[in-house]
Write a protein that holds these residues in place. Structure first.
Motif, PDB file in Angstrom:
ATOM      1  N   ASP A 182      51.823  67.191  45.089  1.00 25.14           N
ATOM      2  CA  ASP A 182      52.156  66.663  43.830  1.00 25.14           C
ATOM      3  C   ASP A 182      51.575  65.022  43.752  1.00 25.14           C
ATOM      4  O   ASP A 182      51.252  64.618  42.715  1.00 25.14           O
ATOM      5  N   ALA A 183      51.227  64.488  44.866  1.00 24.17           N
ATOM      6  CA  ALA A 183      50.938  63.075  44.989  1.00 24.17           C
ATOM      7  C   ALA A 183      50.210  62.741  46.244  1.00 24.17           C
ATOM      8  O   ALA A 183      50.394  63.445  47.253  1.00 24.17           O
ATOM      9  N   PHE A 184      49.020  61.934  46.221  1.00 24.93           N
ATOM     10  CA  PHE A 184      48.460  61.531  47.360  1.00 24.93           C
ATOM     11  C   PHE A 184      48.726  59.890  47.358  1.00 24.93           C
ATOM     12  O   PHE A 184      48.776  59.119  46.498  1.00 24.93           O
ATOM     13  N   VAL A 185      48.864  59.465  48.673  1.00 27.03           N
ATOM     14  CA  VAL A 185      48.947  58.028  49.142  1.00 27.03           C
ATOM     15  C   VAL A 185      47.849  57.571  50.096  1.00 27.03           C
ATOM     16  O   VAL A 185      47.603  58.168  50.916  1.00 27.03           O
ATOM     17  N   GLY A 186      47.246  56.528  49.660  1.00 25.83           N
ATOM     18  CA  GLY A 186      46.184  55.935  50.710  1.00 25.83           C
ATOM     19  C   GLY A 186      46.692  54.607  51.167  1.00 25.83           C
ATOM     20  O   GLY A 186      47.124  53.853  50.203  1.00 25.83           O
TER      21      GLY A 186
END
Length: 276
Positions: A182-186
């Motif tokens: 659902d989401a990506f975090v960098g």
């Protein structure tokens, strides 16, 4: 005065630009150095050369806080004023550290993602090197928030060793392995820049939440490839470095730490003064 970066990061281009402008205005000779990539041995050689050159002040973002501590101490013992920025070496003899509270920034990102996903969902994440204290603190804050306050699940976190090609490959591999994420975090600017390229190439609509405020990331927000980013006031760092080194060289006492505010930039508040 000298600035030693941890690596050739896009964020540091902004810092260099503002530092050079401030140095020129103040009549200060400025030396800017960085390893080609996050390399401890290169950074050690850089600081030792600067000690031999007898510079007046050094601002450093250490590649490895513990390993760089004796070299920072060596510079201080040689009469050089040393400050840390972005990544700290808290057990060294450096005069001050300025930057965000990285643990709280990690928690802020987790809370933001939690709200985006309504308290449940699946997240993938990517970063450069876990050897950096600031990255470890961001990840710890992120994980702690999810464990204690959210139903959001971190499916996978990969590291790229500060290599752009590996960063892109990591993100693409995780998307293939977890197509329903659902989401990506960098957690750093390299992961953020890579996400922009992947989102653009694949036309992805999942949320992408990142760190740093670079022109590429701002463009990614405007083009809906990045949902939000942590702004660390990077455009002020060059001035802060020169101000603090100049103050130290004139005998002023610096605070042990100088915390910068965490601001979350989104498309809605991108042009608002100070962001959120």
């Amino acid at each position: 005065m000298a600035i030693i970066f941890a690596t050739a990061d896009p964020v540091y281009k902004q810092v260099t630009k503002s530092a050079k402008a401030a140095a020129s205005e103040a009549g200060i000779q400025l030396i800017v150095k960085a390893p080609n990539e996050a390399n401890l041995e290169q950074q050690i050689r850089i600081i030792e050369n600067l000690i031999r050159q007898k510079v007046d002040g050094i601002a450093i973002s250490p590649v490895d806080s513990d390993a760089m501590t004796p070299y920072i101490d060596k510079a201080v013992e040689a009469g050089i004023k040393v400050i840390c920025f972005d990544n700290d070496a808290p057990h060294s003899k450096r005069l001050t550290y300025f930057g965000i509270d990285n643990y709280e920034a990690g928690r802020s990102i987790a809370e933001y993602v939690d709200n985006l996903l309504g308290g449940e969902g699946m997240v993938i994440a990517e970063t450069g090197m876990m050897g950096f204290n600031n990255i470890r603190q961001r990840v710890a804050g992120f994980k702690d928030y999810l464990a204690k306050s959210s139903g959001v699940q971190l499916l996978e976190l990969r590291t790229d060793g500060d290599h752009a090609d590996q960063s892109i490959a990591n993100i693409e591999d995780m998307i293939e392995a977890h197509p329903h994420f659902d989401a990506f975090v960098g957690f750093d600017s390299q992961a953020s820049s890579s996400a922009i390229l992947v989102w653009k190439a694949k036309g992805l609509r999942q949320f992408a939440v990142t760190f740093n405020n670079t022109p590429a990331i701002v463009s990614g927000i405007r083009n809906d490839q990045i949902t939000a980013t942590i702004d660390q006031s990077e455009d002020t760092w060059g001035n802060l470095i020169l101000q603090q080194l100049t103050a130290a060289c004139s005998g002023q006492t610096l605070p042990v730490t100088n915390r910068l505010d965490v601001k979350i930039l989104t498309r809605d508040n991108l042009n608002a003064p100070g962001g959120k």
